[in-house]
Design a protein around this motif. Structure first.
Motif: not given
Length: 121
Positions: A5, A8, A18, A47-48
């Motif tokens: 992540s 991002t 995200v 991607i959360k």
């Protein structure tokens, strides 16, 4: 290639949001994906399934009821607000309020579908 992540990270807040790209670290995501593809590799992104309250699209999705909702306790209507919980935002021992995307709602599903197909190559 797995993108953790870190791709991002928002430059103003330092939060990991995200469906955003840190353009300082990744100035041309399309070119990055093309280079990997030309060399026989694919990218997949971490991607959360939630948005931090600091996410640039949090308020927009909340207004559309695209987040899991905390109903008004008195009448169980959607007059309440998005349900929140603490999630990891960036760096060691950091957390921020977040809401899960409601994939059962039209707005949440559409948001996810559009962002996953347009933002992440």
């Amino acid at each position: 290639m797995h993108l953790s992540s870190g791709y991002t990270v928002d430059e103003q807040t330092g939060d990991r949001c995200v469906f955003t790209w840190n353009k300082s670290s990744f100035p041309d995501p399309a070119r990055l994906a093309t280079l990997y593809k030309e060399n026989g590799m694919r990218l997949f992104a971490n991607i959360k399934p939630w948005l931090l309250k600091t996410h640039p699209e949090y308020d927009h999705l909340a207004k559309q009821h695209g987040l899991v909702w905390q109903p008004d306790e008195a009448n169980l209507s959607l007059d309440g607000h998005p349900a929140t919980l603490w999630q990891w935002r960036a760096g060691a021992n950091t957390k921020g309020l977040a809401s899960y995307i409601d994939f059962t709602s039209k707005a949440g599903y559409k948001f996810w579908q559009e962002k996953a197909s347009s933002t992440l190559l």
